[in-house]
Design an enzyme around this catalytic site. Structure first.
Site, PDB file in Angstrom:
ATOM      1  N   PHE A  88      57.284 -31.873 -14.897  1.00  0.00           N
ATOM      2  CA  PHE A  88      58.798 -31.952 -14.735  1.00  0.00           C
ATOM      3  C   PHE A  88      59.125 -33.502 -14.726  1.00  0.00           C
ATOM      4  O   PHE A  88      59.949 -33.940 -15.196  1.00  0.00           O
ATOM      5  CB  PHE A  88      59.228 -31.282 -13.573  1.00  0.00           C
ATOM      6  CG  PHE A  88      60.869 -30.977 -13.559  1.00  0.00           C
ATOM      7  CD1 PHE A  88      61.449 -30.151 -14.365  1.00  0.00           C
ATOM      8  CD2 PHE A  88      61.548 -31.847 -12.807  1.00  0.00           C
ATOM      9  CE1 PHE A  88      62.517 -30.121 -14.624  1.00  0.00           C
ATOM     10  CE2 PHE A  88      63.056 -31.836 -12.638  1.00  0.00           C
ATOM     11  CZ  PHE A  88      63.421 -30.752 -13.682  1.00  0.00           C
ATOM     12  N   PHE A  89      58.529 -34.352 -13.959  1.00  0.00           N
ATOM     13  CA  PHE A  89      58.643 -35.817 -13.611  1.00  0.00           C
ATOM     14  C   PHE A  89      57.375 -36.294 -14.246  1.00  0.00           C
ATOM     15  O   PHE A  89      56.285 -35.629 -14.536  1.00  0.00           O
ATOM     16  CB  PHE A  89      58.773 -36.060 -12.357  1.00  0.00           C
ATOM     17  CG  PHE A  89      60.232 -35.243 -11.755  1.00  0.00           C
ATOM     18  CD1 PHE A  89      61.330 -35.656 -12.310  1.00  0.00           C
ATOM     19  CD2 PHE A  89      60.110 -34.570 -10.570  1.00  0.00           C
ATOM     20  CE1 PHE A  89      62.579 -35.325 -11.420  1.00  0.00           C
ATOM     21  CE2 PHE A  89      61.223 -33.790  -9.969  1.00  0.00           C
ATOM     22  CZ  PHE A  89      62.309 -34.263 -10.523  1.00  0.00           C
ATOM     23  N   ARG A 100      51.454 -51.602 -10.090  1.00  0.00           N
ATOM     24  CA  ARG A 100      52.722 -51.074  -9.712  1.00  0.00           C
ATOM     25  C   ARG A 100      52.731 -49.641 -10.097  1.00  0.00           C
ATOM     26  O   ARG A 100      52.355 -49.317 -11.361  1.00  0.00           O
ATOM     27  CB  ARG A 100      53.959 -51.798  -9.950  1.00  0.00           C
ATOM     28  CG  ARG A 100      54.129 -53.176  -9.272  1.00  0.00           C
ATOM     29  CD  ARG A 100      54.351 -53.068  -7.547  1.00  0.00           C
ATOM     30  NE  ARG A 100      54.488 -54.399  -6.921  1.00  0.00           N
ATOM     31  CZ  ARG A 100      53.547 -54.992  -6.261  1.00  0.00           C
ATOM     32  NH1 ARG A 100      52.165 -54.380  -6.578  1.00  0.00           N
ATOM     33  NH2 ARG A 100      53.672 -56.002  -5.746  1.00  0.00           N
ATOM     34  N   ALA A 146      75.323 -32.009  -8.230  1.00  0.00           N
ATOM     35  CA  ALA A 146      74.448 -32.928  -9.009  1.00  0.00           C
ATOM     36  C   ALA A 146      73.611 -32.131  -9.938  1.00  0.00           C
ATOM     37  O   ALA A 146      73.077 -31.281  -9.861  1.00  0.00           O
ATOM     38  CB  ALA A 146      73.640 -33.952  -7.995  1.00  0.00           C
ATOM     39  N   GLU A 171      77.773 -29.137 -14.312  1.00  0.00           N
ATOM     40  CA  GLU A 171      77.205 -28.950 -13.090  1.00  0.00           C
ATOM     41  C   GLU A 171      78.137 -28.223 -12.174  1.00  0.00           C
ATOM     42  O   GLU A 171      77.638 -27.328 -11.492  1.00  0.00           O
ATOM     43  CB  GLU A 171      76.499 -30.185 -12.209  1.00  0.00           C
ATOM     44  CG  GLU A 171      75.272 -30.644 -13.249  1.00  0.00           C
ATOM     45  CD  GLU A 171      73.889 -29.850 -13.079  1.00  0.00           C
ATOM     46  OE1 GLU A 171      74.106 -28.900 -12.166  1.00  0.00           O
ATOM     47  OE2 GLU A 171      72.923 -30.059 -13.795  1.00  0.00           O
ATOM     48  N   GLU A 221      76.720 -24.843 -10.597  1.00  0.00           N
ATOM     49  CA  GLU A 221      76.269 -24.846  -9.157  1.00  0.00           C
ATOM     50  C   GLU A 221      77.508 -24.117  -8.308  1.00  0.00           C
ATOM     51  O   GLU A 221      77.096 -23.714  -7.061  1.00  0.00           O
ATOM     52  CB  GLU A 221      75.892 -26.265  -8.739  1.00  0.00           C
ATOM     53  CG  GLU A 221      74.857 -26.794  -9.266  1.00  0.00           C
ATOM     54  CD  GLU A 221      74.194 -27.965  -8.635  1.00  0.00           C
ATOM     55  OE1 GLU A 221      74.891 -28.682  -7.735  1.00  0.00           O
ATOM     56  OE2 GLU A 221      73.047 -28.515  -8.920  1.00  0.00           O
ATOM     57  N   SER A 253      66.762 -45.631  -5.392  1.00  0.00           N
ATOM     58  CA  SER A 253      65.508 -46.223  -4.819  1.00  0.00           C
ATOM     59  C   SER A 253      64.731 -46.965  -5.963  1.00  0.00           C
ATOM     60  O   SER A 253      63.524 -46.519  -6.382  1.00  0.00           O
ATOM     61  CB  SER A 253      64.520 -45.041  -4.363  1.00  0.00           C
ATOM     62  OG  SER A 253      63.361 -45.434  -3.648  1.00  0.00           O
ATOM     63  N   GLU A 296      66.992 -21.104 -13.559  1.00  0.00           N
ATOM     64  CA  GLU A 296      66.404 -22.266 -12.892  1.00  0.00           C
ATOM     65  C   GLU A 296      65.837 -22.234 -11.230  1.00  0.00           C
ATOM     66  O   GLU A 296      65.593 -22.958 -10.635  1.00  0.00           O
ATOM     67  CB  GLU A 296      67.397 -23.576 -12.890  1.00  0.00           C
ATOM     68  CG  GLU A 296      67.521 -23.932 -14.542  1.00  0.00           C
ATOM     69  CD  GLU A 296      68.351 -24.919 -14.554  1.00  0.00           C
ATOM     70  OE1 GLU A 296      68.763 -25.478 -13.486  1.00  0.00           O
ATOM     71  OE2 GLU A 296      68.810 -25.373 -15.895  1.00  0.00           O
TER      72      GLU A 296
END
Length: 377
Positions: free
Chosen positions: A192-193, A215, A261, A277, A281, A298, A328
């Site tokens: 997924f990522f 890195r 989100a 969304e 949601e 981040s 989902e």
């Protein structure tokens, strides 16, 4: 060499080059008895065509002669299609070529498709995604890359937005050619990522280049975050759901209080994602979006970029309900919270995530003006 007939997105030379590495000679050709229609899912166009057998119709495209290696890359890219040999008509007469027909019931059939209608919205995105897809297919295999194709599209859209609207540069280093040298880039994990490993060097502030650095980056797409605010009732809507990040850290209670989100889907804007969304949601409609800060939450490890908004909405008591998309596996509870309690949640740390903290503090600065605009202050 193997002749291939292209009738859809691969007729766009930059996209074809992204897949096979070159633009071969493209000979105009036509296929009788078929018409191209947009592939859809749940009524939404997916940005590519499928051929539908249609008596009397003619599909115009191009024929290209490909090497065996190039034909293999086309096969990687044509997931969901089956190859067939068909007779085509060209200016030099009839010839046979391989073409790709959709697998039965794979997609819904949309409106008739043309390259001219497709290009303004999809060409840049699909071309960038094709480059990423081929790189992933070579690294992790075509099946794994196709399983992640939607995520690849999300990333491609993020890359295009970053290029089109880079962060402001006033205090930061004035980037010059040669300031960053990437010696190697590999995909270490991709589902997924994705996680990518980089070996790189960069220009030092004191001059010269750094040592070779190892890195890693956690790669995900851009996200939109919206905090619904009712200036008449002076309250916000928050949502609650379980989150894997706090669970992995060892947080005793991984249910989080958040703003609404979600990822920005391919083919939509961050604003459209925020509005979508809010409906998915929380089942609410946002009347107006007010742009708040955009940021990397981040940047030391994640590629994610956040677009955040205050969403002006009508929030009566009955607006709080259960929500989320069942397909989902989202399980979401909405809360209506007075503004002052929102700030208490920020102060106590229960609103312990950056997007909500940023939006709460942004709303604190905009609140009086928003109430004046609503005629209540």
């Amino acid at each position: 060499m193997q002749p291939h007939f292209f009738y859809g997105t691969l007729c766009h030379p930059p996209l074809l080059e992204a897949v096979i590495g070159r633009v071969p000679q493209l000979v105009p050709a036509r296929l009788e008895g078929f018409a191209p229609h947009e592939a859809c899912r749940e009524g939404q166009g997916l940005g590519f065509p499928i051929l539908i057998e249609t008596p009397g119709a003619v599909t115009r495209g191009v024929v290209a002669d490909l090497t065996e290696a190039e034909a293999e890359r086309i096969a990687w890219y044509e997931d969901g299609y089956d190859a067939e040999i068909r007779e085509l008509e060209t200016g030099a007469g009839s010839r046979e070529a391989k073409l790709w027909l959709p697998q039965a019931d794979r997609w819904e059939v949309g409106a008739e498709w043309t390259l001219g209608d497709w290009a303004p919205k999809w060409a840049a995105l699909k071309t960038e995604a094709a480059r990423l897809f081929i790189a992933e297919a070579q690294a992790v295999g075509p099946d794994a890359a196709n399983a992640r194709y939607h995520a690849i599209l999300v990333r491609a859209a993020s890359i295009l937005r970053a290029r089109a609207a880079p962060m402001a540069q006033d205090l930061r280093r004035d980037l010059q050619d040669g300031d960053i040298k990437i010696d190697a880039q590999q995909t270490a994990y991709a589902k997924f990522f994705a996680v990518e490993d980089y070996k790189l060097e960069h220009r030092l502030f004191a001059g010269g280049m750094s040592a070779k650095l190892d890195r890693a980056a956690f790669v995900s797409g851009d996200a939109s975050v919206v905090l619904p605010y009712d200036p008449v009732r002076d309250r916000v809507m928050l949502i609650e759901q379980i989150r894997t990040g706090p669970l992995a850290r060892g947080e005793p209670n991984p249910w989080m209080i958040e703003a609404i989100a979600g990822r920005v889907d391919p083919g939509e804007t961050p604003e459209e994602a925020a509005l979508r969304e809010a409906g998915e949601e929380a089942g609410i409609t946002i009347a107006r979006l007010i742009e708040a800060p955009r940021y990397y939450p981040s940047p030391g490890a994640k590629s994610e970029f956040v677009y955040s908004y205050i969403g002006i909405a009508d929030l009566p008591d009955e607006a709080a309900q259960l929500g989320g998309k069942a397909d989902e596996h989202e399980d979401i509870r909405a809360h209506l919270v007075p503004f002052e309690r929102l700030m208490t949640l920020v102060a106590t740390g229960e609103a312990g995530n950056a997007p909500l903290v940023v939006l709460a503090l942004w709303l604190a600065g905009q609140r009086a003006a928003l109430q004046r605009m609503a005629g209540v202050a």
